[in-house]
Write a protein that holds these residues in place. Structure first.
Motif, PDB file in Angstrom:
ATOM      1  N   SER A 197     -47.054 -27.016 -16.370  1.00  0.00           N
ATOM      2  CA  SER A 197     -46.186 -27.832 -15.515  1.00  0.00           C
ATOM      3  C   SER A 197     -45.798 -29.116 -16.243  1.00  0.00           C
ATOM      4  O   SER A 197     -46.439 -29.518 -17.213  1.00  0.00           O
ATOM      5  CB  SER A 197     -46.889 -28.174 -14.194  1.00  0.00           C
ATOM      6  OG  SER A 197     -47.991 -29.043 -14.414  1.00  0.00           O
ATOM      7  N   GLY A 198     -44.742 -29.752 -15.764  1.00  0.00           N
ATOM      8  CA  GLY A 198     -44.293 -31.005 -16.368  1.00  0.00           C
ATOM      9  C   GLY A 198     -42.910 -31.367 -15.875  1.00  0.00           C
ATOM     10  O   GLY A 198     -42.199 -30.533 -15.311  1.00  0.00           O
ATOM     11  N   SER A 202     -40.333 -32.759 -20.788  1.00  0.00           N
ATOM     12  CA  SER A 202     -41.726 -32.986 -21.181  1.00  0.00           C
ATOM     13  C   SER A 202     -42.197 -32.005 -22.251  1.00  0.00           C
ATOM     14  O   SER A 202     -43.296 -32.150 -22.793  1.00  0.00           O
ATOM     15  CB  SER A 202     -42.648 -32.908 -19.953  1.00  0.00           C
ATOM     16  OG  SER A 202     -42.543 -31.644 -19.321  1.00  0.00           O
ATOM     17  N   LYS A 204     -42.097 -28.340 -21.939  1.00  0.00           N
ATOM     18  CA  LYS A 204     -42.750 -27.135 -21.390  1.00  0.00           C
ATOM     19  C   LYS A 204     -42.403 -25.879 -22.197  1.00  0.00           C
ATOM     20  O   LYS A 204     -43.288 -25.093 -22.539  1.00  0.00           O
ATOM     21  CB  LYS A 204     -42.344 -26.943 -19.922  1.00  0.00           C
ATOM     22  CG  LYS A 204     -42.798 -28.055 -18.997  1.00  0.00           C
ATOM     23  CD  LYS A 204     -42.432 -27.774 -17.557  1.00  0.00           C
ATOM     24  CE  LYS A 204     -40.946 -27.722 -17.319  1.00  0.00           C
ATOM     25  NZ  LYS A 204     -40.252 -28.999 -17.623  1.00  0.00           N
ATOM     26  N   THR A 298     -44.027 -21.399 -16.701  1.00  0.00           N
ATOM     27  CA  THR A 298     -43.880 -22.854 -16.578  1.00  0.00           C
ATOM     28  C   THR A 298     -43.150 -23.195 -15.279  1.00  0.00           C
ATOM     29  O   THR A 298     -42.494 -22.339 -14.675  1.00  0.00           O
ATOM     30  CB  THR A 298     -43.071 -23.458 -17.751  1.00  0.00           C
ATOM     31  OG1 THR A 298     -41.676 -23.178 -17.571  1.00  0.00           O
ATOM     32  CG2 THR A 298     -43.532 -22.914 -19.093  1.00  0.00           C
ATOM     33  N   SER A 303     -46.857 -33.716 -11.371  1.00  0.00           N
ATOM     34  CA  SER A 303     -48.305 -33.709 -11.558  1.00  0.00           C
ATOM     35  C   SER A 303     -48.810 -32.297 -11.308  1.00  0.00           C
ATOM     36  O   SER A 303     -48.082 -31.453 -10.765  1.00  0.00           O
ATOM     37  CB  SER A 303     -48.999 -34.692 -10.597  1.00  0.00           C
ATOM     38  OG  SER A 303     -48.895 -34.224  -9.262  1.00  0.00           O
ATOM     39  N   ALA A 304     -50.055 -32.052 -11.691  1.00  0.00           N
ATOM     40  CA  ALA A 304     -50.640 -30.729 -11.468  1.00  0.00           C
ATOM     41  C   ALA A 304     -50.724 -30.418  -9.978  1.00  0.00           C
ATOM     42  O   ALA A 304     -50.442 -29.296  -9.539  1.00  0.00           O
ATOM     43  CB  ALA A 304     -52.024 -30.670 -12.110  1.00  0.00           C
ATOM     44  N   MET A 307     -47.453 -29.432  -8.644  1.00  0.00           N
ATOM     45  CA  MET A 307     -47.065 -28.084  -9.062  1.00  0.00           C
ATOM     46  C   MET A 307     -47.634 -27.047  -8.111  1.00  0.00           C
ATOM     47  O   MET A 307     -46.948 -26.075  -7.760  1.00  0.00           O
ATOM     48  CB  MET A 307     -47.568 -27.815 -10.495  1.00  0.00           C
ATOM     49  CG  MET A 307     -46.997 -26.531 -11.109  1.00  0.00           C
ATOM     50  SD  MET A 307     -45.228 -26.642 -11.468  1.00  0.00           S
ATOM     51  CE  MET A 307     -44.526 -25.524 -10.243  1.00  0.00           C
ATOM     52  N   LEU A 337     -54.212 -24.580 -15.289  1.00  0.00           N
ATOM     53  CA  LEU A 337     -52.955 -25.297 -15.088  1.00  0.00           C
ATOM     54  C   LEU A 337     -52.903 -26.442 -16.100  1.00  0.00           C
ATOM     55  O   LEU A 337     -53.723 -27.360 -16.065  1.00  0.00           O
ATOM     56  CB  LEU A 337     -52.869 -25.826 -13.662  1.00  0.00           C
ATOM     57  CG  LEU A 337     -51.616 -26.592 -13.247  1.00  0.00           C
ATOM     58  CD1 LEU A 337     -50.365 -25.771 -13.494  1.00  0.00           C
ATOM     59  CD2 LEU A 337     -51.697 -27.002 -11.783  1.00  0.00           C
ATOM     60  N   HIS A 339     -50.838 -29.595 -17.608  1.00  0.00           N
ATOM     61  CA  HIS A 339     -49.751 -30.500 -17.220  1.00  0.00           C
ATOM     62  C   HIS A 339     -49.332 -31.360 -18.407  1.00  0.00           C
ATOM     63  O   HIS A 339     -50.157 -31.977 -19.074  1.00  0.00           O
ATOM     64  CB  HIS A 339     -50.172 -31.401 -16.057  1.00  0.00           C
ATOM     65  CG  HIS A 339     -49.056 -32.260 -15.548  1.00  0.00           C
ATOM     66  ND1 HIS A 339     -47.973 -31.741 -14.870  1.00  0.00           N
ATOM     67  CD2 HIS A 339     -48.828 -33.597 -15.654  1.00  0.00           C
ATOM     68  CE1 HIS A 339     -47.130 -32.717 -14.568  1.00  0.00           C
ATOM     69  NE2 HIS A 339     -47.633 -33.854 -15.037  1.00  0.00           N
ATOM     70  N   GLN A 352     -53.140 -33.241 -18.927  1.00  0.00           N
ATOM     71  CA  GLN A 352     -54.293 -32.679 -18.204  1.00  0.00           C
ATOM     72  C   GLN A 352     -54.410 -31.190 -18.441  1.00  0.00           C
ATOM     73  O   GLN A 352     -53.403 -30.492 -18.571  1.00  0.00           O
ATOM     74  CB  GLN A 352     -54.145 -32.902 -16.687  1.00  0.00           C
ATOM     75  CG  GLN A 352     -54.801 -34.149 -16.163  1.00  0.00           C
ATOM     76  CD  GLN A 352     -54.769 -34.174 -14.624  1.00  0.00           C
ATOM     77  OE1 GLN A 352     -54.207 -33.300 -13.977  1.00  0.00           O
ATOM     78  NE2 GLN A 352     -55.372 -35.185 -14.053  1.00  0.00           N
TER      79      GLN A 352
END
Length: 406
Positions: A197-198, A202, A204, A298, A303-304, A307, A337, A339, A352
């Motif tokens: 995620s992002g 970012s 991905k 993705t 944030s995680a 997501m 997950l 991030h 993360q």
């Protein structure tokens, strides 16, 4: 004394007249003819050698390539190109937005857009004014035409490195550490389902591509994307699938949902879904929950935790299920997950790594395994920090089954 633009128009007009009488030329013949015309005409006498070279290149690009867009695509330091109608061209270079002096003629911009879109069998017009496409080098393209775009044709191009980014490059840039790479490598080989995620920009897609380096080359992998961007060259048994929009010839659209359902009948060892944005999240989770371990995908989120919430919403777009059932699907389907984020100094970082522990008391239980913690910002504005290990991996069953130890 005539200005450069006037001279360029005159030389170009003479070249176009030559083409109309002589017929089709190869690229080499066309460039040679432009040079001949430019050298023989008295108009170019006032130009410097550098201006003459620029003039020949620009005329060739406008006739045979993508006009002023070609020079931007030829610059390896430009990562994003934003054309906001004919009078506004911006690029992202070394993390900063810069306005350019180049300008498009409206007709030429529309022709360039049609040329790009046709190159990957897509259609864009007033009836269907929005399209996603790609260039031959894998660059991501988005087009919005009038009447949706009020200030003229909008063309946005996300560039990717000409040679695919490697994990060693990310380590060198400080986006990740070798310890985290070793950890993720073991998870990939042990076939943990990993979701990345992002936010926008970012990294991905780049990270998904470098993670796939660790997939054993003897596996059968199926990639599913809206617009084919992944560059997985080391796996021989690779099937690449791409969605299709409906078009004027009456072809039915083929969605990511359709492709996932078809992929599961193609005996994949792993399924890689470039990005989930909607109802296809349900099909992706079902693939992860029905024996297709090691799958990757993705999604956009800040944030995680966000997501996970977005995945719940996306699954609801595909089927009206009780929220508890959706959360159980997510908790049992996704193992890890990851991030990503883009910091205020424009650097991209893995922020993360979270483990999905399961479902309990109506909530998905997660635990942070690693996290980037900012320490200070130096005089140049660069952010310094370190990756902190927060806890150990709880679910080690897949590692043990694969004979891999942490």
């Amino acid at each position: 004394m005539h200005d450069y633009a006037w001279i360029k128009d005159k030389v170009k007009a003479e070249f176009m007249e030559y083409i109309s009488t002589e017929g089709e030329l190869t690229d080499e013949e066309a460039l040679e003819e432009i040079r001949r015309i430019a050298s023989e005409t008295t108009l170019t006498a006032s130009l410097s050698i550098d201006e003459r070279i620029r003039l020949e290149k620009e005329i060739f690009s406008s006739v045979r390539k993508l006009d002023i867009l070609q020079s931007l695509l030829d610059d390896p330091n430009i990562t994003e190109i934003m054309i906001n109608g004919v009078d506004s061209v911006y690029v992202e270079k070394e993390g900063k937005l810069v306005r350019r002096e180049e300008r498009f003629e409206r007709e030429k911009l529309e022709n360039v857009i049609q040329q790009i879109v046709a190159g990957c069998n897509r259609t864009v017009n007033e009836a269907s004014p929005i399209v996603d496409a790609r260039l031959s080098d894998g660059s991501r393209v988005n087009v919005v035409l009038s009447p949706i775009a009020l200030n003229g044709p909008i063309l946005t191009i996300r560039r990717f490195p000409r040679s695919p980014m490697k994990m060693d490059d990310l380590i060198r840039y400080g986006s990740i550490t070798s310890e985290l790479v070793d950890f993720l490598k073991k998870l990939i080989k042990a076939k943990y389902n990993i979701f990345i995620s992002g936010g926008t920009g970012s990294g991905k897609t780049t990270f998904l591509n470098v993670l796939s380096e660790f997939i054993p080359c003897d596996e059968r992998v199926i990639t599913i994307e809206d617009s084919a961007e992944l560059q997985i060259a080391w796996i021989e048994n690779l099937v690449r699938l791409e969605t299709r929009n409906s078009n004027v010839e009456g072809c039915n659209p083929i969605s990511i949902r359709d492709l996932i359902k078809s992929a599961l009948r193609m005996r994949p060892d792993r399924v890689i879904v470039g990005e989930v944005r909607g109802a296809e999240a349900l099909d992706m989770l079902q693939a992860m929950n029905t024996g297709h371990d090691g799958s990757l995908s993705t999604g956009h989120a800040n944030s995680a935790a966000d997501m996970l919430s977005r995945l719940e919403t996306m699954v609801l777009m595909g089927m009206d299920l009780p929220l508890a059932a959706i959360k159980k699907q997510i908790a049992s389907g996704i193992d890890i997950l990851v991030h990503l984020g883009r910091l205020r100094d424009r650097s991209r970082k893995l922020l993360q790594i979270n483990e999905i522990l399961g479902y309990e008391d109506g909530e998905i239980i997660t635990r942070v395994l690693y996290e980037f913690e900012e320490e200070y910002e130096d005089e140049s504005g660069k952010i310094h920090g370190k990756f902190i290990k927060k806890s150990n991996l709880s679910h080690t069953e897949k590692l043990k089954a694969a004979g891999i130890g942490l």
